[in-house]
Design a protein around this motif. Structure first.
Motif, PDB file in Angstrom:
ATOM      1  N   ALA A  37      42.595  39.559  50.684  1.00 33.69           N
ATOM      2  CA  ALA A  37      41.261  39.754  50.120  1.00 33.69           C
ATOM      3  C   ALA A  37      40.248  40.262  51.138  1.00 33.69           C
ATOM      4  O   ALA A  37      39.229  40.839  50.765  1.00 33.69           O
ATOM      5  CB  ALA A  37      40.762  38.455  49.500  1.00 33.69           C
ATOM      6  N   THR A 179      39.793  37.296  36.283  1.00 29.61           N
ATOM      7  CA  THR A 179      39.927  37.048  37.716  1.00 29.61           C
ATOM      8  C   THR A 179      38.691  37.560  38.450  1.00 29.61           C
ATOM      9  O   THR A 179      38.380  38.753  38.382  1.00 29.61           O
ATOM     10  CB  THR A 179      41.178  37.758  38.272  1.00 29.61           C
ATOM     11  OG1 THR A 179      42.320  37.325  37.534  1.00 29.61           O
ATOM     12  CG2 THR A 179      41.359  37.428  39.749  1.00 29.61           C
ATOM     13  N   PRO A 180      37.967  36.704  39.151  1.00 28.57           N
ATOM     14  CA  PRO A 180      36.773  37.170  39.870  1.00 28.57           C
ATOM     15  C   PRO A 180      37.167  37.995  41.101  1.00 28.57           C
ATOM     16  O   PRO A 180      38.266  37.852  41.633  1.00 28.57           O
ATOM     17  CB  PRO A 180      36.093  35.857  40.285  1.00 28.57           C
ATOM     18  CG  PRO A 180      37.214  34.873  40.387  1.00 28.57           C
ATOM     19  CD  PRO A 180      38.201  35.258  39.318  1.00 28.57           C
ATOM     20  N   VAL A 181      36.263  38.843  41.518  1.00 25.27           N
ATOM     21  CA  VAL A 181      36.488  39.637  42.730  1.00 25.27           C
ATOM     22  C   VAL A 181      36.391  38.709  43.932  1.00 25.27           C
ATOM     23  O   VAL A 181      35.370  38.048  44.145  1.00 25.27           O
ATOM     24  CB  VAL A 181      35.459  40.776  42.850  1.00 25.27           C
ATOM     25  CG1 VAL A 181      35.616  41.495  44.182  1.00 25.27           C
ATOM     26  CG2 VAL A 181      35.628  41.756  41.697  1.00 25.27           C
ATOM     27  N   ASP A 182      37.471  38.631  44.693  1.00 27.76           N
ATOM     28  CA  ASP A 182      37.537  37.764  45.873  1.00 27.76           C
ATOM     29  C   ASP A 182      37.369  38.624  47.122  1.00 27.76           C
ATOM     30  O   ASP A 182      38.174  39.517  47.380  1.00 27.76           O
ATOM     31  CB  ASP A 182      38.881  37.035  45.893  1.00 27.76           C
ATOM     32  CG  ASP A 182      39.006  36.090  47.084  1.00 27.76           C
ATOM     33  OD1 ASP A 182      37.998  35.882  47.796  1.00 27.76           O
ATOM     34  OD2 ASP A 182      40.119  35.583  47.308  1.00 27.76           O
ATOM     35  N   LEU A 183      36.335  38.364  47.894  1.00 35.31           N
ATOM     36  CA  LEU A 183      36.083  39.131  49.118  1.00 35.31           C
ATOM     37  C   LEU A 183      36.737  38.499  50.345  1.00 35.31           C
ATOM     38  O   LEU A 183      36.574  39.011  51.460  1.00 35.31           O
ATOM     39  CB  LEU A 183      34.578  39.273  49.343  1.00 35.31           C
ATOM     40  CG  LEU A 183      33.817  40.066  48.271  1.00 35.31           C
ATOM     41  CD1 LEU A 183      32.340  40.133  48.615  1.00 35.31           C
ATOM     42  CD2 LEU A 183      34.400  41.466  48.108  1.00 35.31           C
ATOM     43  N   GLY A 184      37.454  37.417  50.148  1.00 36.66           N
ATOM     44  CA  GLY A 184      38.196  36.827  51.256  1.00 36.66           C
ATOM     45  C   GLY A 184      37.328  36.370  52.410  1.00 36.66           C
ATOM     46  O   GLY A 184      37.733  36.467  53.578  1.00 36.66           O
ATOM     47  N   ASP A 186      36.709  33.509  53.483  1.00 35.28           N
ATOM     48  CA  ASP A 186      37.320  32.443  54.275  1.00 35.28           C
ATOM     49  C   ASP A 186      38.250  32.986  55.346  1.00 35.28           C
ATOM     50  O   ASP A 186      38.549  32.296  56.328  1.00 35.28           O
ATOM     51  CB  ASP A 186      38.088  31.488  53.359  1.00 35.28           C
ATOM     52  CG  ASP A 186      39.155  32.207  52.548  1.00 35.28           C
ATOM     53  OD1 ASP A 186      38.857  33.309  52.023  1.00 35.28           O
ATOM     54  OD2 ASP A 186      40.285  31.684  52.432  1.00 35.28           O
ATOM     55  N   ARG A 187      38.708  34.210  55.184  1.00 36.55           N
ATOM     56  CA  ARG A 187      39.617  34.809  56.167  1.00 36.55           C
ATOM     57  C   ARG A 187      38.883  35.457  57.345  1.00 36.55           C
ATOM     58  O   ARG A 187      39.502  35.858  58.315  1.00 36.55           O
ATOM     59  CB  ARG A 187      40.505  35.862  55.506  1.00 36.55           C
ATOM     60  CG  ARG A 187      41.598  35.289  54.614  1.00 36.55           C
ATOM     61  CD  ARG A 187      42.417  36.401  53.989  1.00 36.55           C
ATOM     62  NE  ARG A 187      43.559  35.888  53.250  1.00 36.55           N
ATOM     63  CZ  ARG A 187      44.807  35.827  53.725  1.00 36.55           C
ATOM     64  NH1 ARG A 187      45.056  36.228  54.941  1.00 36.55           N
ATOM     65  NH2 ARG A 187      45.787  35.350  52.983  1.00 36.55           N
ATOM     66  N   ILE A 244      39.230  46.671  47.736  1.00 33.00           N
ATOM     67  CA  ILE A 244      38.762  45.548  46.921  1.00 33.00           C
ATOM     68  C   ILE A 244      39.402  45.582  45.531  1.00 33.00           C
ATOM     69  O   ILE A 244      39.882  44.563  45.015  1.00 33.00           O
ATOM     70  CB  ILE A 244      37.222  45.570  46.800  1.00 33.00           C
ATOM     71  CG1 ILE A 244      36.586  45.200  48.145  1.00 33.00           C
ATOM     72  CG2 ILE A 244      36.746  44.613  45.714  1.00 33.00           C
ATOM     73  CD1 ILE A 244      35.082  45.338  48.171  1.00 33.00           C
ATOM     74  N   THR A 248      42.176  42.850  44.145  1.00 33.21           N
ATOM     75  CA  THR A 248      41.721  42.048  43.001  1.00 33.21           C
ATOM     76  C   THR A 248      42.664  42.178  41.800  1.00 33.21           C
ATOM     77  O   THR A 248      43.010  41.177  41.162  1.00 33.21           O
ATOM     78  CB  THR A 248      40.304  42.478  42.572  1.00 33.21           C
ATOM     79  OG1 THR A 248      39.397  42.265  43.660  1.00 33.21           O
ATOM     80  CG2 THR A 248      39.838  41.674  41.369  1.00 33.21           C
TER      81      THR A 248
END
Length: 451
Positions: A37, A179-184, A186-187, A244, A248
């Motif tokens: 992500a 599914t929401p767009v996950d921008l990652g 946390d990474r 993205i 996604t």
């Protein structure tokens, strides 16, 4: 200014043509496998380092009589022919790695369109890659080329396809998918985006081809400066959008079939309209067109670059005739043969890593060279420093990633690098080595007689 001189639009098209298209189809799966992500962050980071390297190239290009790119910069500012030659060889192998990467992706999408995986036990991917390279070698030997106007149209088509892909993907994500767009985000605290940025670096190398064709560009220093600062951010924006959307929509495909995940994303986003198969086919054909044109354009540029090195005696004469009209045929054939060999036996990760390492070395070196000129009014020290430090950070992280995740690829890259360096040293220091061998041979009889 001559009628054939290229303006800003054509210069931007050439720079984008070297980045957009072939690069995203080839590297996205490799990058996304590492950071998923946060793939967008990897492209942004690589783009920032590339933009700082672009600043360094522009700064060096404005100083003294150094027009011509990396090799000329080293010769002009350091006066070291051996080092200039080694920079040129590294760039040439970077171009070869890039073409092998495009040829690999070309074959993957050709198989996705319906070619069999294998015939009578022979895997088709390497065969198609080799045939693709051979076809474009033939085109270059026939003198096929494109004008600035044609390049404008081709790049506009590539951009339109990828931007449409991104917009339709966002429409699907927000309008049809739960599914929401996950921008990652946390990474971003891990090293994964930095490692992925290093591996994606080859996708940002096309702009520096402008520096090798300055005689055909109107007001070259200023036009190239603007083209670099326009093309790199545009490429970053497109890569981020496509990254993205793909992560996604088809995260599973990036794990199972990473090399052609864009095809699966196109099928997914058009499925609500009953056009899934058409979307996959159109995206695959677009990939064939983009990677094929990238092979052709890079081969053309690499052959011209090699001819310049032949003229400066930075390559052995038997590689090609520096006095030939156009590009030397032997040079085109040799570059094509080495590219085909890389594409046939290497994995996409290995090829991409090798090519990225080559450009990391060169872009970092040019940034460091520009930093040496920081006392000049034409050079602000911050961008070259960022470019040099960024490349310096990318290099060990990429090697560590290869060592940890793909030790076989690591050893392959090390062996190739050592072989290239050994050949370079033997070639550029041949006169010194010949003198030393003659000196040693002259002393041997004396030693024998004394016994």
């Amino acid at each position: 200014m001559g009628e054939s001189d290229l303006g800003l639009a054509a210069a931007v098209s050439i720079a984008l043509g070297g980045m957009i298209g072939g690069g995203i189809y080839a590297v996205l799966g490799v990058v996304a496998q590492i950071t998923m992500a946060a793939t967008w962050a990897a492209f942004v980071l690589a783009g920032v380092v590339a933009l700082c390297a672009g600043y360094s190239y522009n700064a060096l290009n404005s100083l003294r009589d150094a027009h011509g790119g990396s090799v000329s910069f080293v010769q002009c500012h350091l006066g070291n022919t051996t080092l200039a030659g080694m920079v040129g060889w590294t760039l040439l192998f970077g171009y070869i790695g890039s073409m092998a990467m495009y040829a690999f992706a070309f074959a993957e999408f050709a198989i996705a369109l319906g070619l069999p995986d294998g015939v009578v036990g022979l895997p088709m991917r390497p065969v198609v890659s080799v045939l693709a390279v051979a076809a474009f070698v033939g085109l270059n030997l026939l003198g096929a080329g494109s004008t600035g106007a044609v390049e404008n149209v081709l790049v506009a088509l590539k951009l339109s396809i990828l931007v449409a892909f991104g917009i339709l993907g966002l429409v699907y994500a927000y309008g049809f998918s739960a599914t929401p767009v996950d921008l990652g985000l946390d990474r971003l605290t891990s090293a994964d985006p930095i490692v992925a940025a290093a591996i994606s670096f080859v996708a940002f190398q096309g702009w520096q081809l402008l520096f090798y064709d300055q005689e055909s560009i109107e007001d070259p220093a200023e036009t190239i400066r603007k083209a670099v600062y326009i093309s790199i951010p545009v490429a970053v924006a497109v890569y981020v959008l496509v990254g993205i959307v793909t992560v996604t929509l088809v995260p599973d495909a990036l794990t199972s079939t990473p090399h052609v995940a864009l095809k699966d994303a196109a099928a997914t986003m058009l499925s609500p309209y009953g056009l899934a198969s058409l979307g996959a086919a159109l995206l695959s054909m677009s990939a064939l067109f983009s990677t094929g044109s990238a092979i052709n354009a890079t081969l053309f540029s690499a052959a011209h670059f090699a001819k310049g090195m032949l003229t400066d005696d930075l390559l052995p004469d038997h590689i090609g005739d520096a006095e030939a009209d156009g590009v030397p045929e032997r040079t085109v054939v040799l570059i094509g043969a080495v590219t085909a060999a890389f594409a046939a036996v290497g994995s996409l990760n290995a090829i991409t890593s090798f090519a990225s390492l080559s450009f990391i070395i060169i872009f970092g070196a040019m940034s460091a060279l520009a930093l040496r000129q920081r006392d000049s009014d034409a050079v602000h020290p911050v961008p070259p420093a960022v470019g040099a430090v960024g490349a310096l950070g990318f290099f060990p992280l990429m090697l560590q990633n290869l060592w940890t995740r793909e030790p076989g690829t690591f050893y392959m890259v090390v062996v190739i690098a050592c072989a290239v360096i050994a050949v370079e040293v033997l070639y550029f220091e041949r006169e010194y080595l010949e003198r030393e061998v003659a000196r040693i041979e002259a002393t041997v009889p004396e030693s024998v007689d004394s016994d």
